[in-house]
Design a protein around this motif. Structure first.
Motif, PDB file in Angstrom:
ATOM      1  N   PRO A  59      47.741   0.715  53.411  1.00 35.79           N
ATOM      2  CA  PRO A  59      47.210  -0.573  53.828  1.00 35.79           C
ATOM      3  C   PRO A  59      46.345  -1.197  52.723  1.00 35.79           C
ATOM      4  O   PRO A  59      45.832  -0.483  51.852  1.00 35.79           O
ATOM      5  N   ALA A  60      46.204  -2.506  52.787  1.00 35.52           N
ATOM      6  CA  ALA A  60      45.429  -3.226  51.781  1.00 35.52           C
ATOM      7  C   ALA A  60      43.986  -2.744  51.776  1.00 35.52           C
ATOM      8  O   ALA A  60      43.343  -2.662  52.822  1.00 35.52           O
ATOM      9  N   THR A  61      43.520  -2.380  50.595  1.00 41.94           N
ATOM     10  CA  THR A  61      42.129  -1.953  50.427  1.00 41.94           C
ATOM     11  C   THR A  61      41.489  -2.833  49.355  1.00 41.94           C
ATOM     12  O   THR A  61      42.143  -3.219  48.389  1.00 41.94           O
ATOM     13  N   PRO A  62      40.196  -3.120  49.508  1.00 40.58           N
ATOM     14  CA  PRO A  62      39.545  -3.984  48.529  1.00 40.58           C
ATOM     15  C   PRO A  62      39.441  -3.300  47.166  1.00 40.58           C
ATOM     16  O   PRO A  62      39.128  -2.117  47.077  1.00 40.58           O
ATOM     17  N   LEU A  63      39.728  -4.051  46.141  1.00 47.32           N
ATOM     18  CA  LEU A  63      39.650  -3.558  44.768  1.00 47.32           C
ATOM     19  C   LEU A  63      38.387  -4.073  44.096  1.00 47.32           C
ATOM     20  O   LEU A  63      37.645  -3.321  43.468  1.00 47.32           O
ATOM     21  N   ARG A  64      38.161  -5.376  44.219  1.00 45.66           N
ATOM     22  CA  ARG A  64      36.975  -5.985  43.619  1.00 45.66           C
ATOM     23  C   ARG A  64      36.825  -7.405  44.154  1.00 45.66           C
ATOM     24  O   ARG A  64      37.705  -7.923  44.815  1.00 45.66           O
ATOM     25  N   HIS A  65      35.702  -8.031  43.832  1.00 46.50           N
ATOM     26  CA  HIS A  65      35.490  -9.434  44.190  1.00 46.50           C
ATOM     27  C   HIS A  65      36.007 -10.315  43.065  1.00 46.50           C
ATOM     28  O   HIS A  65      35.963  -9.930  41.891  1.00 46.50           O
ATOM     29  N   ARG A  66      36.502 -11.491  43.421  1.00 48.20           N
ATOM     30  CA  ARG A  66      36.886 -12.481  42.417  1.00 48.20           C
ATOM     31  C   ARG A  66      35.622 -13.187  41.946  1.00 48.20           C
ATOM     32  O   ARG A  66      34.763 -13.526  42.745  1.00 48.20           O
ATOM     33  N   ASN A  67      35.533 -13.413  40.662  1.00 48.18           N
ATOM     34  CA  ASN A  67      34.343 -14.055  40.108  1.00 48.18           C
ATOM     35  C   ASN A  67      34.485 -15.561  39.963  1.00 48.18           C
ATOM     36  O   ASN A  67      33.565 -16.224  39.544  1.00 48.18           O
ATOM     37  N   ILE A  68      35.640 -16.076  40.303  1.00 49.39           N
ATOM     38  CA  ILE A  68      35.907 -17.504  40.121  1.00 49.39           C
ATOM     39  C   ILE A  68      35.562 -18.257  41.404  1.00 49.39           C
ATOM     40  O   ILE A  68      35.802 -17.781  42.501  1.00 49.39           O
TER      41      ILE A  68
END
Length: 192
Positions: A177-186
């Motif tokens: 399942p989809a797991t968070p990798l990182r936040h977008r900085n844009i």
């Protein structure tokens, strides 16, 4: 006919269609129309494809782009905002309302699936739940978004990722399942 499941009597599926005749005729007319009048069209004819979608009940912004090879189950349940795109070979199984926000991208062969089956029901009945793709979100190539999922603004579901739960805004996800990798900085400033 009854079945015994976990000690409880349950009615067995008796067959028959899941959708009304009117719904099935509408979808047949839509499929034939798209096949004959849109499926073969080159990219510059996006306005023609938008018109066909609108004629079958879709809410399509004048700047949205739907590729000719995209497959849409029911335009009546589809809403596409400004500058959003549904890419080549994408599947939008819009059994329930499916909303695609401004500047969102549904990449090639991605799958938005608003329908499933109730596996606890002996009749295996269909269940439809809305999908919402937020503004500036990206559903990458061959990714899957399941019924009832909200993809937050600016979220990214990586290639072949599978989202069966909501995705937080401005977060990059991957995997099944989809797991968070990182936040977008844009971040984008609202247009004036």
């Amino acid at each position: 006919m009854t079945l015994l499941l976990d000690g409880h009597a349950a009615r067995a599926w008796q067959g028959g269609p899941s959708f009304t005749r009117r719904n099935r005729l509408y979808r047949l007319a839509w499929s034939i129309t798209w096949l004959l009048l849109a499926r073969w069209t080159p990219p510059p004819l996006r306005g023609w494809r938008r018109l066909l979608l609108r004629l079958f009940g879709a809410q399509v912004a004048p700047t949205a782009n739907v590729y000719a090879s995209a497959r849409i189950w029911s335009p009546a349940n589809l809403s596409i905002a400004d500058h959003a795109a549904i890419g080549p070979g994408a599947i939008v199984y819009s059994m329930a309302p499916t909303t695609i926000g401004a500047y969102a991208v549904i990449s090639q062969r991605a799958h938005l699936c608003a329908g499933t089956h109730d596996i606890e029901d002996p009749g295996f009945q269909l269940v439809a739940r809305p999908i919402a793709i937020g503004a500036r979100a990206w559903i990458a190539a061959e990714a899957f978004v399941g019924p009832g999922v909200t993809v937050g603004e600016g979220a990214v579901l990586g290639a072949r990722g599978c989202a069966m739960r909501d995705l937080a805004p401005w977060t990059v996800y991957r995997g099944n399942p989809a797991t968070p990798l990182r936040h977008r900085n844009i971040r984008f400033e609202p247009a004036a």
